[in-house]
Design a protein around this motif. Structure first.
Motif, mmCIF file in Angstrom:
data_model
loop_
_atom_site.group_PDB
_atom_site.id
_atom_site.type_symbol
_atom_site.label_atom_id
_atom_site.label_comp_id
_atom_site.label_asym_id
_atom_site.label_seq_id
_atom_site.Cartn_x
_atom_site.Cartn_y
_atom_site.Cartn_z
ATOM 1 N N TRP A 1 -9.265 0.761 -6.760
ATOM 2 C CA TRP A 1 -9.322 2.184 -6.387
ATOM 3 C C TRP A 1 -10.685 2.767 -6.747
ATOM 4 O O TRP A 1 -11.240 3.568 -6.018
ATOM 5 N N PRO B 1 -3.321 6.462 -4.433
ATOM 6 C CA PRO B 1 -4.765 6.414 -4.671
ATOM 7 C C PRO B 1 -5.114 7.129 -5.973
ATOM 8 O O PRO B 1 -4.495 8.120 -6.349
ATOM 9 N N LEU C 1 0.815 -1.222 0.000
ATOM 10 C CA LEU C 1 0.000 0.000 0.000
ATOM 11 C C LEU C 1 0.846 1.268 0.000
ATOM 12 O O LEU C 1 0.440 2.295 -0.533
ATOM 13 N N ARG D 1 -7.581 -1.192 1.315
ATOM 14 C CA ARG D 1 -6.902 -2.277 2.026
ATOM 15 C C ARG D 1 -7.880 -3.388 2.382
ATOM 16 O O ARG D 1 -7.645 -4.565 2.112
ATOM 17 N N ARG E 1 -7.698 4.870 1.458
ATOM 18 C CA ARG E 1 -6.740 3.760 1.547
ATOM 19 C C ARG E 1 -7.244 2.623 2.440
ATOM 20 O O ARG E 1 -6.962 1.455 2.198
ATOM 21 N N ASN F 1 -10.428 8.266 4.794
ATOM 22 C CA ASN F 1 -9.250 7.937 3.999
ATOM 23 C C ASN F 1 -9.534 6.711 3.129
ATOM 24 O O ASN F 1 -9.796 5.622 3.628
#
Lengths: 345, 590
Positions: B274, B179, B174, B250, B246, B244
């Protein structure tokens, strides 16, 4: 000296950039966290860093011949202080308190700029210059102020008069005076003379010293003493009751008072007043065990009017727990936070 | 003959060996190719030292044992009244990871680095939406690493964090992945992908976790429900940074071990992931300008404003949600906790917030209440108690630990009652010396009663007078005629209920029973919500704290006049100062 001042300036600029970034969400607002329990110290430290930074900056600018007049330095720092109080301090403090700190800040700034006759003159000079308007720039400024000031002040008063719906402030007494005695499950307990029956040594005798010796001195991250594990199957007396109290606490109380006993349980966010934080030295560390017994047994409903009984969701635990269970929970709360209950003498 | 056979056998052996070798090699190549996009090979961390494990035991038995249990089986004394349940460590199954589905999470007792130490981050930031609190500031960094050393070596029993033969580490890279910008196009593609990848089957058409997956169970047989994408602050892996993207990327890439949430790493490209993450992130509740809601760092929930403003409208109050008046009305977040004061207590509370808007005209005030409820619950047939009954016979279960008949095991087997919402306002609040109010739970007594308006999913709307938490309501038939449900709809996991009631400040109305709604005043208001599939009925419900209904007054004339007067005053003052200064300079004195 120069190196020291440069360092100060560096700290100041870095801090300012970070603060600005956090305020305007350019860097995540959690970059420098305020840690519960250390907040006041952290804020004082930050402000002193900024003072250092500003002093360094001003020194360097002076050395480069681009010094900022005392007048603007004073006003600039005061404005910075106000903004800092508004945007950095969390949880937010009410306007009245900010106004108080702001006034203190203003007095400090005045003391600084009027420390000697010379400085004071320097501070007054720009105001006098504009009033006298000897130069073209000052004339322009004077007209600008003439127009701007009434508009600004009028605007502020308009803003203040627009009806707003801010939550009314209500001041609540957190620790109201306890009664002389309380009746729980049909039995009367005189608060001055009652004792926690589970503060006993392994032989089963009341023993304050023994239980104290099993409490770890307070401080963040309190842990049990080595070889004093209440989960040990052989534990007897005080430690056994601590475990039993903990079991009751985690089946009933931690939903509000939290796994850390810091008042941030699973449901806590929904309630107002927020549940008590037992790790705060202002709560159980200040109180007698019998006071806690009364509060736990009677709950929110049992509070006198100054404690806002209508708003508290604290259950009257006598409806759910036996007297013995209440004493054990209290025992656990002191063990887990590492505080000693206050005594009556 | 013999020779030929040997030769043949030799050839066959060689061939067999070759095939074996080939497949071995082939599979090696294949596994390198099989590595899902965005992942890289990881190394197992060295075992923690014995001292750390020993020190961690002390931390564990002070702080963690109460929920996670003596053996780490997730069966501590607190476990049964929690939903979701505390983690059972024994099998080494952990939800929030940077590793591939089924693998152990990243943990290195020497490396407390973000993105490289999953368990450390979980302990540090807690798991929002569950009882697991952030331990930062409570335990030092060292203590957090110590307790994890203990948990990973002593309490994880079925697997070993350091066993190179059975454990692999395929780590989501990651840190290296940027992103994708959340453009309209990306979000649109994400919206299509969540349908294509069947995310909506569990998470629901609008992402409220209301798909056909109500009866999902985790690996231990406990009830579990898909995440509500509209409440990102409850995402277990949000690590106190809910908006966020991310975090979503994840979770979607690694799956959530122990739950029906799989990893989508194998059948999506990084780009697609994404897009999906952007779409899911875009669903989370935002303010009217589309900005993320401010999150209270101490509770990880949206910040609360205790005032419910009600805007004035001319004429009829619109019933259409799309109407400009409703679109402009500020939407307030009202936090809901379980009713845990009186039996039957509601420890496993499923409604943790509602959203309220309000409008009024000279006759009526309307509340528009919206809340997420994964199930539309309507009681079949007549309920065995009168609507006025408060102290009804809904049994409170004792907490049992890990046995049959525990609360968690019953979670989806409750008798279904009506979903319901109630608004409680204080009667005679003007007579009460501030800040005194009636009790939040159904009022104090005859002297301080409350006015309760309750809507139930069977379509009924009742008005009651409450005079105490244990006293039955008094039904107010005369008043019910004046109230109206303007809208009641359950759609894709969300209730939309619009209740209209008279403002009650007419001469002929009974001031002792009605709440008197007056413009520009703070009217104490409480909300109650019942989830019928959670066995909520009577006093088993979700409650809010005291809020205030505030009917915004039209702006008074003085607001425009006084500032002008003040401005003129300032001009005069300026003139005076300037004249004085000029006179002083010239040496004149008055």
């Amino acid at each position: 000296m120069k190196a020291l001042m440069s360092l100060g300036a560096l700290i100041g600029v870095a801090g300012l950039l970070l603060l600005g970034g956090m305020t305007f969400d350019i860097v995540p607002s959690t970059t420098i966290r305020l840690v519960e329990g250390y907040m006041p110290m952290q804020l004082l430290f930050e402000v002193s860093c900024y003072v250092m930074g500003f002093a360094g900056l001003s020194y360097i600018l002076n050395a480069m011949g681009m010094g900022i007049p005392r007048f603007w330095q004073g006003i600039g720092f005061w404005v910075f202080f106000l903004l800092y109080l508004k945007y950095r301090v969390y949880p937010p403090i009410p306007f009245s308190v900010r106004a108080m700190y702001g006034t203190v800040g203003l007095v400090a700034v005045f003391m600084w700029i009027s420390a000697n006759e010379d400085d004071w003159k320097k501070f007054k000079q720009p105001i006098m210059n504009v009033l006298d308007a000897q130069t073209g720039v000052n004339k322009l400024l004077r007209y600008a102020y003439l127009v701007l000031l009434p508009i600004l002040i009028g605007g502020f008063s308009f803003n203040a008069m627009m009806p707003k719906s801010e939550e009314p402030i209500e001041l609540r007494t957190v620790h109201p005076a306890p009664p002389a005695s309380t009746k729980v499950h049909g039995k009367t307990y005189t608060l001055q003379t009652s004792q926690n029956p589970y503060r006993v040594n392994p032989e089963g005798k009341y023993d304050q010293e023994y239980s104290n010796s099993n409490i770890v001195e307070q401080g963040m991250g309190r842990l049990m003493k080595p070889n004093a594990n209440p989960w040990d199957e052989n534990s007897q007396g005080y430690l056994k009751y601590v475990r039993e109290g903990g079991e009751i606490f985690f089946q009933n109380c931690h939903f509000c008072h939290g796994d850390n006993l810091n008042g941030r349980g699973l449901h806590a966010f929904a309630f107002n007043p927020i549940p008590a934080n037992f790790t705060d030295p202002g709560t159980i560390a200040q109180l007698q065990e019998t006071f806690i017994f009364w509060r736990v047994a009677k709950g929110g409903i049992g509070l006198p009017n100054e404690g806002f009984p209508w708003a508290s969701v604290m259950p009257p635990w006598e409806q759910h727990l036996t007297v013995d269970e209440i004493w054990k929970v209290i025992l656990f709360e002191y063990w887990h936070t590492g505080y000693y209950p206050r005594t009556w003498d | 003959m013999m020779e030929r056979t040997t030769q043949k056998a030799g050839f066959l052996t060689a061939a067999a060996f070759g095939v074996l070798l080939g497949t071995g090699f082939g599979s090696m190549v294949a596994s390198a190719e099989d590595m899902p996009e965005g992942f890289k090979k990881g190394e197992l961390a060295p075992p923690p030292s014995a001292e750390m494990i020993e020190a961690g035991k002390r931390v564990y038995f002070t702080k963690c044992v109460w929920c996670h249990g003596v053996d780490g089986a997730g069966d501590g004394p607190g476990a049964d009244r929690l939903w979701p349940r505390p983690r059972n460590f024994n099998q080494g199954t952990f939800k929030i990871r940077h590793t591939a589905s089924g693998e152990l999470p990243l943990f290195d007792a020497k490396k407390p680095v973000d993105g490289q130490n999953d368990l450390f981050e979980t302990v540090t930031h807690g798991l929002p939406g569950s009882a697991m609190p952030p331990w930062e500031g409570i335990l030092t960094e060292e203590q957090r690493l110590q307790v994890l050393s203990f948990v990973t070596t002593e309490l994880v029993k079925d697997r070993q964090f350091t066993d190179k033969e059975t454990e692999t580490q395929t780590v989501l890279n990651l840190g290296q992945l940027q992103p994708k910008e959340a453009t309209e196009e990306s979000i649109k593609r994400g919206a299509e992908l969540v349908v294509e990848k069947k995310c909506v089957e569990c998470h629901g058409m609008e992402g409220r976790g209301d798909g056909n997956a109500f009866n999902l169970k985790d690996d231990w047989g406990f009830s579990i429900q898909p995440a509500d994408w509209r409440k990102c602050w409850n995402f277990r892996g949000s690590r106190q940074d809910p908006y966020n993207v991310r975090n979503i990327f994840r979770t979607f890439s690694t799956g959530v071990n122990g739950t029906p949430m799989p990893s989508f790493a194998d059948n999506t490209s990084v780009d697609e992931r994404w897009d999906i993450a952007n779409f899911v992130n875009s669903l989370c509740e935002r303010d009217t300008l589309g900005k993320p809601l401010p999150i209270d760092p101490l509770t990880d929930k949206p910040k609360i404003n205790f005032v419910i403003p009600s805007d004035p409208v001319e004429g009829e109050i619109p019933t259409d949600l799309e109407n400009e008046a409703w679109q402009k009305a500020p939407k307030r977040y009202v936090a809901m906790g379980g009713q845990i004061t009186h039996k039957p207590r509601n420890f496993v509370n499923r409604i943790d917030d509602i959203w309220v808007r309000s409008l009024y005209n000279d006759q009526h005030i309307v509340y528009l209440v919206e809340w997420d409820d994964r199930t539309k619950s309507v009681a079949e047939g007549k309920l065995p108690w009168a609507p006025t009954e408060v102290n009804i016979d809904v049994k409170e279960q004792d907490p049992k630990t890990g046995e049959e008949g525990s609360i968690a095991a019953h979670q989806n087997n409750y008798t279904v009652y009506n979903d319901a919402i109630a608004i409680q306002t204080a009667v005679k609040w003007k007579d009460l010396p501030a800040p005194i109010k009636p009790r939040y739970l159904f009022g104090t007594n005859e002297q301080f009663p409350v006015d309760i308006v309750k809507w139930e999913a069977d379509g009924s709307l009742h008005a009651f007078l409450g005079t105490g938490w244990d006293k039955d309501f008094q039904q107010r038939y005369d008043y019910e005629e004046n109230m109206k449900v303007l809208k009641a709809e359950w759609k894709n996991g969300r209730w939309y209920v619009m209740i209209q009631r008279p403002v009650g400040n007419k001469e002929d109305q009974d001031y002792d029973e009605d709440t008197f709604f007056e413009v520009g005043q703070y009217i104490p208001t409480i909300f109650f919500a019942w989830d019928g599939h959670n066995g909520d009925a009577g006093r088993k419900m979700a409650v809010s704290a005291f809020y205030y209904t505030f009917m915004n007054p039209p702006v008074p004339q003085e607001t425009y006049i006084y500032p002008v007067v003040i401005a003129v005053g300032v001009v005069l003052l300026e003139g005076w100062v300037l004249t004085r200064r000029a006179n002083k300079k010239k040496g004149k004195t008055l």
